[in-house]
Write a protein that holds these residues in place. Structure first.
Motif, PDB file in Angstrom:
ATOM      1  N   ASN A  21       2.539 -28.187  14.253  1.00 20.52           N
ATOM      2  CA  ASN A  21       1.998 -28.814  13.046  1.00 20.52           C
ATOM      3  C   ASN A  21       1.188 -27.858  12.173  1.00 20.52           C
ATOM      4  OD1 ASN A  21       2.899 -31.561  13.631  1.00 20.52           O
ATOM      5  ND2 ASN A  21       1.418 -31.504  15.317  1.00 20.52           N
ATOM      6  N   ASP A  22       1.025 -26.623  12.634  1.00 21.51           N
ATOM      7  CA  ASP A  22       0.227 -25.642  11.885  1.00 21.51           C
ATOM      8  C   ASP A  22       0.993 -24.320  11.876  1.00 21.51           C
ATOM      9  OD1 ASP A  22      -1.621 -23.898  10.801  1.00 21.51           O
ATOM     10  OD2 ASP A  22      -3.316 -24.666  11.964  1.00 21.51           O
ATOM     11  N   LYS A  23       1.650 -24.037  10.767  1.00 21.79           N
ATOM     12  CA  LYS A  23       2.493 -22.855  10.678  1.00 21.79           C
ATOM     13  C   LYS A  23       1.710 -21.554  10.591  1.00 21.79           C
ATOM     14  CE  LYS A  23       6.506 -25.233   8.757  1.00 21.79           C
ATOM     15  NZ  LYS A  23       7.516 -25.290   7.679  1.00 21.79           N
ATOM     16  N   ARG A  24       0.391 -21.662  10.508  1.00 23.63           N
ATOM     17  CA  ARG A  24      -0.429 -20.447  10.495  1.00 23.63           C
ATOM     18  C   ARG A  24      -0.585 -19.857  11.886  1.00 23.63           C
ATOM     19  NH1 ARG A  24      -5.946 -22.441   8.499  1.00 23.63           N
ATOM     20  NH2 ARG A  24      -5.339 -24.048  10.011  1.00 23.63           N
ATOM     21  N   LEU A  25      -0.362 -20.647  12.928  1.00 24.58           N
ATOM     22  CA  LEU A  25      -0.591 -20.196  14.294  1.00 24.58           C
ATOM     23  C   LEU A  25       0.512 -19.253  14.764  1.00 24.58           C
ATOM     24  CD1 LEU A  25      -1.922 -23.475  15.927  1.00 24.58           C
ATOM     25  CD2 LEU A  25      -3.151 -21.303  15.769  1.00 24.58           C
ATOM     26  N   ILE A  26       0.070 -18.094  15.270  1.00 25.81           N
ATOM     27  CA  ILE A  26       0.977 -17.075  15.784  1.00 25.81           C
ATOM     28  C   ILE A  26       0.603 -16.789  17.232  1.00 25.81           C
ATOM     29  CG2 ILE A  26       1.925 -14.758  15.450  1.00 25.81           C
ATOM     30  CD1 ILE A  26       2.315 -16.540  13.019  1.00 25.81           C
ATOM     31  N   ASP A  27       1.580 -16.795  18.118  1.00 23.47           N
ATOM     32  CA  ASP A  27       1.343 -16.542  19.546  1.00 23.47           C
ATOM     33  C   ASP A  27       1.643 -15.077  19.848  1.00 23.47           C
ATOM     34  OD1 ASP A  27       1.041 -16.608  22.257  1.00 23.47           O
ATOM     35  OD2 ASP A  27       2.644 -18.029  22.658  1.00 23.47           O
ATOM     36  N   ILE A  28       0.582 -14.328  20.177  1.00 22.84           N
ATOM     37  CA  ILE A  28       0.713 -12.915  20.544  1.00 22.84           C
ATOM     38  C   ILE A  28       0.369 -12.786  22.019  1.00 22.84           C
ATOM     39  CG2 ILE A  28      -0.047 -10.549  20.085  1.00 22.84           C
ATOM     40  CD1 ILE A  28       1.168 -11.713  17.629  1.00 22.84           C
ATOM     41  N   LEU A  64      -3.037  -9.969  10.784  1.00 18.89           N
ATOM     42  CA  LEU A  64      -2.550 -11.329  10.569  1.00 18.89           C
ATOM     43  C   LEU A  64      -3.688 -12.249  10.125  1.00 18.89           C
ATOM     44  CD1 LEU A  64      -0.258 -11.669  13.733  1.00 18.89           C
ATOM     45  CD2 LEU A  64       0.510 -11.455  11.354  1.00 18.89           C
ATOM     46  N   ALA A  65      -4.838 -12.133  10.821  1.00 21.85           N
ATOM     47  CA  ALA A  65      -5.981 -12.994  10.499  1.00 21.85           C
ATOM     48  C   ALA A  65      -6.503 -12.734   9.096  1.00 21.85           C
ATOM     49  CB  ALA A  65      -7.087 -12.785  11.525  1.00 21.85           C
ATOM     50  N   LYS A  70      -3.430 -17.455  11.764  1.00 25.95           N
ATOM     51  CA  LYS A  70      -4.328 -17.690  12.892  1.00 25.95           C
ATOM     52  C   LYS A  70      -3.677 -17.176  14.176  1.00 25.95           C
ATOM     53  CE  LYS A  70      -7.355 -21.471  11.474  1.00 25.95           C
ATOM     54  NZ  LYS A  70      -8.609 -20.892  11.920  1.00 25.95           N
ATOM     55  N   PRO A  71      -3.900 -15.912  14.507  1.00 26.58           N
ATOM     56  CA  PRO A  71      -3.312 -15.367  15.729  1.00 26.58           C
ATOM     57  C   PRO A  71      -4.082 -15.801  16.973  1.00 26.58           C
ATOM     58  CG  PRO A  71      -4.617 -13.699  14.620  1.00 26.58           C
ATOM     59  CD  PRO A  71      -4.615 -14.900  13.719  1.00 26.58           C
ATOM     60  N   VAL A  72      -3.335 -16.146  18.012  1.00 23.42           N
ATOM     61  CA  VAL A  72      -3.909 -16.468  19.314  1.00 23.42           C
ATOM     62  C   VAL A  72      -3.362 -15.442  20.294  1.00 23.42           C
ATOM     63  CG1 VAL A  72      -4.138 -18.194  21.134  1.00 23.42           C
ATOM     64  CG2 VAL A  72      -4.042 -18.911  18.732  1.00 23.42           C
ATOM     65  N   PHE A  73      -4.256 -14.640  20.849  1.00 25.30           N
ATOM     66  CA  PHE A  73      -3.847 -13.529  21.711  1.00 25.30           C
ATOM     67  C   PHE A  73      -4.129 -13.881  23.160  1.00 25.30           C
ATOM     68  CE2 PHE A  73      -5.056  -9.147  23.434  1.00 25.30           C
ATOM     69  CZ  PHE A  73      -3.739  -8.839  23.765  1.00 25.30           C
ATOM     70  N   SER A  74      -3.093 -13.850  23.992  1.00 27.45           N
ATOM     71  CA  SER A  74      -3.238 -14.180  25.406  1.00 27.45           C
ATOM     72  C   SER A  74      -2.963 -12.962  26.275  1.00 27.45           C
ATOM     73  CB  SER A  74      -2.265 -15.303  25.801  1.00 27.45           C
ATOM     74  OG  SER A  74      -2.507 -16.470  25.053  1.00 27.45           O
ATOM     75  N   THR A  75      -3.889 -12.683  27.178  1.00 30.65           N
ATOM     76  CA  THR A  75      -3.707 -11.600  28.139  1.00 30.65           C
ATOM     77  C   THR A  75      -4.696 -11.787  29.282  1.00 30.65           C
ATOM     78  OG1 THR A  75      -3.518  -9.194  28.411  1.00 30.65           O
ATOM     79  CG2 THR A  75      -5.325  -9.999  27.041  1.00 30.65           C
TER      80      THR A  75
END
Length: 305
Positions: A21-28, A64-65, A70-75
């Motif tokens: 629902n939010d096309k700004r969200l990017i999964d990195i 991106l930000a 809105k990048p969400v970085f997972s590690t």
């Protein structure tokens, strides 16, 4: 009955739901995606697995930000908080880029993977960097609410997650709150345990089964947020045992001491040893003298008399 899932799984699932629902969200991600990543399967044009390149990933997130996404970085927690510390400092703290870090393998949850994949120092580093929101959720529901809140904000976030352990939600909360009284203060209270994170909150829930032991669970634990809780913390007139799966330096207890509260504050953390053998999450914590049995001994000292 639907069993809860781990915080790491809940974070991924909630991110996908929000991104629809939010096309700004990017999964990195940094080498975490695997072959069955659901975000990759459903929204491939907004999913990027950067490999073992945490510093470069954060630089990309910054770009991106700063361009409205809105990048969400997972590690893994040790790789972002230690290996990429300079990039966290410059991008999230100094530039205040609206990046959300989902930091799994917090504490000793890496277990068998050993010291390289355990993160007992990450919060000390992140809390030392002004402007970054720090959250250590407990349970599936609180993890989802934390990510929802972070996405809706304009702040940079460090969300510390576990690995595979799952915990049942204690309270039926429906919105993000920076703290919760799991066992409120009463006229009978002799000691108050204050928890941050999964294992610590699980332990404190077990020891706070009677009115003599109050339990305050803190979700948002950066220094700025703790200062905003000062009025709540000042109402605690009994000794405080601050429990967190972390080295003592930079832990919740040491930060609370900087607030100059009138109550005595005791930090309950892992010791300074380095695990030299593999083991499960809880086996490693036992080796580090962080256990429910030991915490009960600490609490019992204040219940005598």
């Amino acid at each position: 009955m639907i069993l809860p899932i781990s915080s790491r799984a809940a974070f991924r699932d909630e991110l996908l739901a929000l991104a629809k629902n939010d096309k700004r969200l990017i999964d990195i991600e940094a080498d975490l995606g695997g072959q069955t990543n659901q975000f990759k399967a459903e929204i491939p044009d907004r999913y990027f697995n950067m490999g073992i390149a945490e510093s470069a990933s954060l630089d990309i997130c910054t770009g991106l930000a700063k361009n409205g996404l809105k990048p969400v970085f997972s590690t893994f927690a040790p790789f972002v908080a230690l290996r990429a510390a300079e990039h966290v400092k410059l991008s999230l703290a100094y530039m205040h880029a609206n990046i959300i870090i989902g930091s799994c393998y917090g504490g000793a949850s890496g277990g068998w993977f050993g010291t390289t994949h355990q993160s007992l120092e990450d919060l000390a580093i992140i809390r030392a960097l002004p402007g970054i929101k720090v959250a250590c959720p407990y349970g599936e529901k609180e993890t989802r609410l934390t990510l929802d809140h972070a996405v809706a904000s304009n702040d940079p976030w460090y969300i510390r997650l576990g690995r595979n352990n799952s915990y049942s939600d204690i309270l039926n909360v429906s919105e993000f709150t920076p703290y919760q009284w799991y066992q409120p203060l009463s006229t009978e209270t002799k000691v108050c345990v204050v928890s941050s994170g999964e294992v610590a909150t699980d332990f404190c829930t077990q020891v706070a089964q009677e009115k003599k032991v109050a339990h305050l669970h803190i979700l948002e634990s950066d220094i700025t947020s703790l200062n905003k809780m000062r009025l709540v913390l000042e109402k605690i007139k009994v000794p405080i045992i601050a429990v967190e799966e972390h080295r003592q330096f930079g832990s919740l207890g040491t930060v609370l001491k900087t607030l100059n509260l009138k109550s005595e504050i005791i930090s309950y953390n892992v010791n300074d040893k380095w695990p030299i053998y593999g083991g499960s999450h809880y086996e490693v914590l036992d080796y580090l003298d962080f256990s429910i049995s030991d915490l009960k001994k600490q609490v019992s000292k204040f219940l005598k008399g």
